[in-house]
Write a protein that holds these residues in place. Structure first.
Motif, short mmCIF file in Angstrom:
data_model
loop_
_atom_site.label_atom_id
_atom_site.label_comp_id
_atom_site.label_asym_id
_atom_site.label_seq_id
_atom_site.Cartn_x
_atom_site.Cartn_y
_atom_site.Cartn_z
N ALA A 132 0.85 -1.21 0.00
CA ALA A 132 0.00 0.00 0.00
C ALA A 132 0.89 1.25 0.00
O ALA A 132 0.59 2.23 -0.70
CB ALA A 132 -0.93 -0.01 1.21
N SER A 133 1.97 1.21 0.76
CA SER A 133 2.91 2.33 0.77
C SER A 133 3.55 2.52 -0.60
O SER A 133 3.65 3.65 -1.11
CB SER A 133 4.01 2.10 1.81
N ASN A 134 3.96 1.42 -1.21
CA ASN A 134 4.58 1.49 -2.53
C ASN A 134 3.57 2.00 -3.56
O ASN A 134 3.91 2.84 -4.41
CB ASN A 134 5.12 0.13 -2.95
N GLU A 135 2.34 1.52 -3.50
CA GLU A 135 1.30 1.98 -4.44
C GLU A 135 1.09 3.49 -4.32
O GLU A 135 1.01 4.19 -5.34
CB GLU A 135 -0.02 1.25 -4.13
N THR A 136 1.05 3.97 -3.10
CA THR A 136 0.85 5.41 -2.87
C THR A 136 1.99 6.23 -3.48
O THR A 136 1.75 7.21 -4.20
CB THR A 136 0.76 5.69 -1.36
N VAL A 137 3.20 5.82 -3.22
CA VAL A 137 4.36 6.58 -3.73
C VAL A 137 4.45 6.47 -5.25
O VAL A 137 4.73 7.47 -5.93
CB VAL A 137 5.67 6.10 -3.06
N GLN A 138 4.17 5.29 -5.80
CA GLN A 138 4.24 5.13 -7.27
C GLN A 138 3.17 5.95 -7.96
O GLN A 138 3.41 6.54 -9.02
CB GLN A 138 4.13 3.65 -7.65
N LEU A 139 1.95 6.01 -7.39
CA LEU A 139 0.90 6.84 -7.97
C LEU A 139 1.28 8.32 -7.91
O LEU A 139 1.00 9.08 -8.85
CB LEU A 139 -0.44 6.59 -7.26
#
Length: 150
Positions: A132-139
């Protein structure tokens, strides 16, 4: 520390409650031995021993947990944190350096693994939070790239 070592340590701490309050210094170092027997209040001793038993039980349950440190369910997400950390560091770079295809792939990858972490038994909340953290930063990176394209 192995689970079979934790119980004797707790038993040793509990046994020290009944020791006399005058403990001689250690024969080699001359330093007084630290022990629960140094605490004068019996109610405080009981409180400390109870908390130690609770702590040891928590450590033992974590150690033997299906998502504990003896499994890939623990070490996979622990090592995987390198991806969102690297993405956060990349937010300091100019948006022109963002590869939109790779960032999109990372978004899809994290979305798929968030679902996996939720559906797998036992549920791997550590992995879910990591992705979820990675998804947030990638978005966020993808938005930065889109804004820079005009």
């Amino acid at each position: 520390m192995q689970a079979d070592v934790i119980s004797p340590i707790a038993d040793l701490l509990i046994a020290k409650v009944n020791m006399p309050h005058s403990i001689p210094p250690h024969k080699d170092t001359g330093v007084e031995e630290l022990s629960i027997a140094r605490i004068r209040s019996p109610s405080l001793q009981v409180h400390i021993v109870t908390n130690m038993k609770t702590l040891m039980a928590l450590l033992r349950s974590f150690w033997n947990s299906p998502v504990g440190p003896k499994t890939a369910h623990f070490w996979g997400p622990a090592v995987n944190w390198g991806i969102p950390i690297a993405a956060v560091i990349d937010t300091q770079k100019p948006p022109e350096t963002i590869n939109e295809r790779m960032t999109t792939v990372m978004c899809v990858y994290s979305a798929l693994y968030m679902r996996f972490a939720w559906m797998v038994r036992p549920q791997n909340i550590h992995l879910l939070i990591c992705h979820a953290s990675n998804e947030t930063v990638q978005l966020y990176q993808l938005c930065r790239w889109a804004r820079s394209q005009g």
